[in-house]
Scaffold this active site. Sequence first.
Site, PDB file in Angstrom:
ATOM      1  N   GLY A 229       4.691 -10.447   3.979  1.00 54.01           N
ATOM      2  CA  GLY A 229       5.224 -10.356   5.159  1.00 54.01           C
ATOM      3  C   GLY A 229       4.627 -11.481   6.267  1.00 54.01           C
ATOM      4  O   GLY A 229       3.249 -11.218   6.486  1.00 54.01           O
TER       5      GLY A 229
ATOM      6  N   MET B   6       0.916  -1.172  -0.179  1.00 54.89           N
ATOM      7  CA  MET B   6       0.205  -0.224  -0.078  1.00 54.89           C
ATOM      8  C   MET B   6       0.904   1.378  -0.079  1.00 54.89           C
ATOM      9  O   MET B   6       0.445   2.251   0.318  1.00 54.89           O
ATOM     10  CB  MET B   6      -0.997   0.123   1.182  1.00 54.89           C
ATOM     11  CG  MET B   6      -1.970  -1.220   1.075  1.00 54.89           C
ATOM     12  SD  MET B   6      -3.221  -0.956   2.118  1.00 54.89           S
ATOM     13  CE  MET B   6      -2.838  -0.699   3.791  1.00 54.89           C
ATOM     14  N   GLY B   7       2.107   0.959  -0.228  1.00 57.08           N
ATOM     15  CA  GLY B   7       2.857   2.115  -0.245  1.00 57.08           C
ATOM     16  C   GLY B   7       3.542   2.695   0.875  1.00 57.08           C
ATOM     17  O   GLY B   7       3.521   2.029   2.211  1.00 57.08           O
TER      18      GLY B   7
ATOM     19  N   ASP C  42       2.012  -9.734   8.900  1.00 58.78           N
ATOM     20  CA  ASP C  42       0.626  -9.687   8.672  1.00 58.78           C
ATOM     21  C   ASP C  42       0.267 -11.255   8.631  1.00 58.78           C
ATOM     22  O   ASP C  42      -0.224 -11.698   7.480  1.00 58.78           O
ATOM     23  CB  ASP C  42      -0.099  -9.116   7.422  1.00 58.78           C
ATOM     24  CG  ASP C  42       0.332  -7.532   7.606  1.00 58.78           C
ATOM     25  OD1 ASP C  42      -0.636  -6.730   8.355  1.00 58.78           O
ATOM     26  OD2 ASP C  42       1.325  -7.225   7.459  1.00 58.78           O
TER      27      ASP C  42
ATOM     28  N   HIS D 141       9.027   0.959   3.378  1.00 57.70           N
ATOM     29  CA  HIS D 141       9.961   1.002   4.521  1.00 57.70           C
ATOM     30  C   HIS D 141      10.742  -0.410   4.399  1.00 57.70           C
ATOM     31  O   HIS D 141      10.603  -1.133   3.401  1.00 57.70           O
ATOM     32  CB  HIS D 141       9.112   0.984   5.792  1.00 57.70           C
ATOM     33  CG  HIS D 141       8.048  -0.080   6.150  1.00 57.70           C
ATOM     34  ND1 HIS D 141       8.487  -1.431   6.012  1.00 57.70           N
ATOM     35  CD2 HIS D 141       6.949   0.058   6.279  1.00 57.70           C
ATOM     36  CE1 HIS D 141       7.395  -2.111   6.315  1.00 57.70           C
ATOM     37  NE2 HIS D 141       6.185  -1.121   6.180  1.00 57.70           N
TER      38      HIS D 141
ATOM     39  N   GLN E 138      -3.318 -12.450   7.391  1.00 54.86           N
ATOM     40  CA  GLN E 138      -3.567 -12.075   5.962  1.00 54.86           C
ATOM     41  C   GLN E 138      -2.688 -12.954   5.040  1.00 54.86           C
ATOM     42  O   GLN E 138      -2.994 -13.561   4.179  1.00 54.86           O
ATOM     43  CB  GLN E 138      -2.823 -10.739   5.866  1.00 54.86           C
ATOM     44  CG  GLN E 138      -2.570 -10.343   4.208  1.00 54.86           C
ATOM     45  CD  GLN E 138      -2.257  -8.792   4.288  1.00 54.86           C
ATOM     46  OE1 GLN E 138      -2.900  -8.005   4.370  1.00 54.86           O
ATOM     47  NE2 GLN E 138      -0.693  -8.574   3.928  1.00 54.86           N
TER      48      GLN E 138
ATOM     49  N   ARG F  12       2.406   2.269   9.549  1.00 54.53           N
ATOM     50  CA  ARG F  12       1.393   3.135  10.496  1.00 54.53           C
ATOM     51  C   ARG F  12       2.393   3.708  11.867  1.00 54.53           C
ATOM     52  O   ARG F  12       1.639   4.490  12.357  1.00 54.53           O
ATOM     53  CB  ARG F  12       0.398   2.395  10.920  1.00 54.53           C
ATOM     54  CG  ARG F  12      -0.679   2.022   9.850  1.00 54.53           C
ATOM     55  CD  ARG F  12      -2.029   1.464  10.560  1.00 54.53           C
ATOM     56  NE  ARG F  12      -3.096   1.561   9.396  1.00 54.53           N
ATOM     57  CZ  ARG F  12      -3.598   0.354   8.896  1.00 54.53           C
ATOM     58  NH1 ARG F  12      -2.822  -0.639   8.754  1.00 54.53           N
ATOM     59  NH2 ARG F  12      -4.429   0.784   7.881  1.00 54.53           N
TER      60      ARG F  12
ATOM     61  N   HIS G 145       9.173  -3.690   3.461  1.00 51.68           N
ATOM     62  CA  HIS G 145       8.750  -4.009   2.081  1.00 51.68           C
ATOM     63  C   HIS G 145       9.961  -4.060   1.245  1.00 51.68           C
ATOM     64  O   HIS G 145      10.061  -4.941   0.265  1.00 51.68           O
ATOM     65  CB  HIS G 145       8.192  -2.486   1.576  1.00 51.68           C
ATOM     66  CG  HIS G 145       6.798  -2.107   2.133  1.00 51.68           C
ATOM     67  ND1 HIS G 145       6.593  -0.999   2.691  1.00 51.68           N
ATOM     68  CD2 HIS G 145       5.504  -2.820   2.135  1.00 51.68           C
ATOM     69  CE1 HIS G 145       5.448  -0.948   3.157  1.00 51.68           C
ATOM     70  NE2 HIS G 145       4.772  -1.862   2.918  1.00 51.68           N
TER      71      HIS G 145
HETATM   72  P1  AMP Z   1       1.471  -3.094   3.432  1.00 49.20           P
HETATM   73  O1  AMP Z   1       1.935  -1.972   2.435  1.00 49.20           O
HETATM   74  O2  AMP Z   1       1.399  -2.359   4.849  1.00 49.20           O
HETATM   75  O3  AMP Z   1       0.089  -3.542   2.872  1.00 49.20           O
HETATM   76  O4  AMP Z   1       2.401  -4.373   3.241  1.00 49.20           O
HETATM   77  C1  AMP Z   1       2.735  -4.886   2.348  1.00 49.20           C
HETATM   78  C2  AMP Z   1       3.430  -6.207   2.531  1.00 49.20           C
HETATM   79  O5  AMP Z   1       4.723  -5.932   3.283  1.00 49.20           O
HETATM   80  C3  AMP Z   1       2.770  -7.049   3.307  1.00 49.20           C
HETATM   81  O6  AMP Z   1       2.802  -8.527   2.774  1.00 49.20           O
HETATM   82  C4  AMP Z   1       3.225  -6.962   4.470  1.00 49.20           C
HETATM   83  O7  AMP Z   1       2.962  -8.315   5.456  1.00 49.20           O
HETATM   84  C5  AMP Z   1       4.524  -6.820   4.254  1.00 49.20           C
HETATM   85  N1  AMP Z   1       5.257  -5.833   5.622  1.00 49.20           N
HETATM   86  C6  AMP Z   1       4.674  -5.129   6.275  1.00 49.20           C
HETATM   87  N2  AMP Z   1       5.478  -4.720   7.377  1.00 49.20           N
HETATM   88  C7  AMP Z   1       6.325  -5.628   7.210  1.00 49.20           C
HETATM   89  C8  AMP Z   1       7.768  -5.570   8.209  1.00 49.20           C
HETATM   90  N3  AMP Z   1       8.130  -5.302   9.125  1.00 49.20           N
HETATM   91  N4  AMP Z   1       8.377  -6.842   7.739  1.00 49.20           N
HETATM   92  C9  AMP Z   1       8.146  -7.854   6.711  1.00 49.20           C
HETATM   93  N5  AMP Z   1       7.118  -7.447   5.863  1.00 49.20           N
HETATM   94  C10 AMP Z   1       6.373  -6.440   6.072  1.00 49.20           C
END
Ligand code: AMP
Length: 284
Positions: A153, A36-37, A156, A40, A159, A193, A43
Amino acid sequence: MNDGAISMEVIKNPSEMQAIADKIRQTKRIGLVPTMGALHKGHISLIESAKKETDFVVVSIFVNPIQFGPTEDYKSYPRPYDEDQKILEDLGVDLLFFPFAIDLYPNPQTTFINIRGLENLLCGKIRKRHFKGVLTVVAKLFNITKPHSAFFGQKDYQQALMIRVMTNELNFDVRIRVLPTIREEDGLAISSRNIYLSDDERRKASILYLSLKEAEKLLKKGEKPISIVERQKLLIEREGLIPDYFEIADPETLKPVDGLGSGAVIIVAAKIGKTRLIDNLIVQ
Ligand code: AMP
């Protein structure tokens, strides 16, 4: 189209993306990293794995309206597009799929994916319709970007589990890779977040990882999950967080377990101020 990786392509239109994916698939293995951008290190670790394991890395950035509840942060979710684009270019990502909501949902969506049994547990109990929105958009992204492998990741956990189940049960021809959670030095799981946290909240948020580690230790010592859970909830509350849940659960069904058995996932969600954080640890 630039297949020579001199600069990253940015595609917004789903049909154009499908045509490119068809062409790429003739010679290369496509790796998809859906995000979702507000990119960090979490990602970035997924992108680096995708680069190692596949030949053409597609990152999607899409803040998916149908996975947010009416009182959640869809509108205020961070969207630092220029910074994200630069990060992806520096990483050597081949293609950014960056649709507008109107491109993915030209008409109100009436087809959804649900997983009976998992969709109403843990986060699903609190975030009604959340996983239905997540699974539906992931299925669309699979059909649009046509990846051989997709990278998610462990942060989640629910998910990632549900995406695995969906992929198996609907016979998507995609290899699901779930990679470890990347953390700050004090253990806090990195999340887009986290920028919502004040300095004081940020300091207090590290209790989540500490409570997971403590629960892991006690579980391995043979203490009963029920008493571990109560104690860790209190610990979290004492730091000023409000737990949504703290569970020691079966890694596949997410139902509470009464001992370590052949493995468990310790999983937590809590609010600190207005921010909701989640984390988990797998215990073997
Ligand atoms: P999001 O942008 O939050 O939807 O996350 C996109 C992907 O990055 C998802 O598969 C998350 O599980 C993964 N992700 C988010 N935070 C982390 C993290 N700290 N370590 C590893 N993967 C992550």
